[in-house]
Scaffold this motif. Sequence first.
Motif, short mmCIF file in Angstrom:
data_model
loop_
_atom_site.label_atom_id
_atom_site.label_comp_id
_atom_site.label_asym_id
_atom_site.label_seq_id
_atom_site.Cartn_x
_atom_site.Cartn_y
_atom_site.Cartn_z
N GLU A 288 0.87 -1.18 0.00
CA GLU A 288 0.00 0.00 0.00
C GLU A 288 0.91 1.23 0.00
N THR A 289 0.57 2.23 -0.79
CA THR A 289 1.40 3.42 -0.91
C THR A 289 0.69 4.62 -0.30
N LEU A 290 1.37 5.27 0.64
CA LEU A 290 0.85 6.49 1.28
C LEU A 290 1.80 7.64 0.96
N VAL A 291 1.26 8.79 0.61
CA VAL A 291 2.08 9.95 0.27
C VAL A 291 1.70 11.11 1.19
N ARG A 292 2.72 11.64 1.88
CA ARG A 292 2.48 12.79 2.77
C ARG A 292 3.36 13.94 2.33
N GLY A 293 2.74 15.03 1.94
CA GLY A 293 3.48 16.22 1.57
C GLY A 293 3.98 16.97 2.81
N TRP A 294 4.93 17.87 2.58
CA TRP A 294 5.48 18.67 3.68
C TRP A 294 5.41 20.15 3.33
N HIS A 295 5.08 20.95 4.33
CA HIS A 295 5.10 22.40 4.21
C HIS A 295 6.51 22.87 4.58
N VAL A 296 7.19 23.53 3.64
CA VAL A 296 8.55 24.00 3.87
C VAL A 296 8.62 25.47 3.49
N VAL B 287 8.74 24.20 9.02
CA VAL B 287 8.86 22.92 8.32
C VAL B 287 8.04 21.88 9.09
N ARG B 288 6.99 21.40 8.46
CA ARG B 288 6.10 20.46 9.14
C ARG B 288 5.33 19.64 8.09
N PRO B 289 4.79 18.50 8.49
CA PRO B 289 3.96 17.75 7.55
C PRO B 289 2.70 18.52 7.19
N ASP B 290 2.22 18.35 5.98
CA ASP B 290 0.94 18.94 5.59
C ASP B 290 -0.18 18.36 6.46
N HIS B 291 -1.21 19.18 6.66
CA HIS B 291 -2.32 18.73 7.48
C HIS B 291 -3.12 17.61 6.79
N ARG B 292 -3.04 17.56 5.47
CA ARG B 292 -3.74 16.51 4.73
C ARG B 292 -2.73 15.69 3.95
N MET B 293 -3.08 14.43 3.74
CA MET B 293 -2.20 13.56 2.96
C MET B 293 -3.04 12.66 2.06
N VAL B 294 -2.42 12.15 1.00
CA VAL B 294 -3.07 11.17 0.15
C VAL B 294 -2.79 9.80 0.77
N ALA B 295 -3.77 9.30 1.48
CA ALA B 295 -3.56 8.05 2.23
C ALA B 295 -4.04 6.86 1.41
N HIS B 296 -4.95 6.05 1.94
CA HIS B 296 -5.33 4.82 1.25
C HIS B 296 -6.12 5.11 -0.02
N THR B 297 -5.67 4.56 -1.13
CA THR B 297 -6.44 4.55 -2.36
C THR B 297 -6.67 3.11 -2.81
N GLY B 298 -5.67 2.26 -2.62
CA GLY B 298 -5.83 0.86 -3.02
C GLY B 298 -4.61 0.04 -2.63
N PHE B 299 -4.74 -1.26 -2.81
CA PHE B 299 -3.63 -2.20 -2.56
C PHE B 299 -3.10 -2.69 -3.90
#
Length: 215
Positions: free
Chosen positions: A167-175, A180-192
């Motif tokens: 499973e692939t999870l993508v978390r953007g970062w605010h820089v 410098v911190r993780p974005d409040h939203r992320m592209v989490a589960h879409t599929g396996f």
Amino acid sequence: RPLLADFVMSMPRGAAIIYPKDAAQILAQADIFPGATVVEAGVGSGALSLWLLRAIGPTGRLLSFERREEFAEVARANVATVLGAAPDVWSITLGDVQEALPSVADPGSVDRVVLDMLAPWECLDACATALAPGGVLLCYVATVTQLSRVAEAIRDTDAFTDPVSTETLVRGWHVEGLAVRPDHRMVAHTGFLLTARRLAPGVILPALKRRASKG
């Protein structure tokens, strides 16, 4: 011109698309290469078709299957928008892949099979026949129940290596400066993604060795 990732996120849709984060993993895990013969089912809105066509290049072949004609038409239009016209290396066959594949591809003539459908376990025999030994089967499924069922169905065929699931999870970062911190939203589960390789006829997969638990 927009990047391909930009286009697929905003293009007209007849069905849900495979997001760029999963498309990139499909290209890597299925080892899509220039000149490959690839089977895709189903087509949806054509997002994955665009990535596959780019990867196989002008010497490959993409054999796509779609049950619904309206989805196929949307996919054709989207591919033509990006490429100018539907390429000669691409075909869409209307119908169930398990019934239509034998009439489109000779046994052992396919390098890769990518399945994005509700019940991929229904067409495993047809895919195993079409795949060359060492060819890769990749299934994209959305739910845990689908994942479990297709994994066990692959094992039951005795035609593939033991399936691997990710499973692939993508978390953007605010820089911005020192902020410098993780974005409040992320592209989490879409599929396996589940992958397995076609065994040569007559080859028996060695038994999976497991470590005994301590105690």
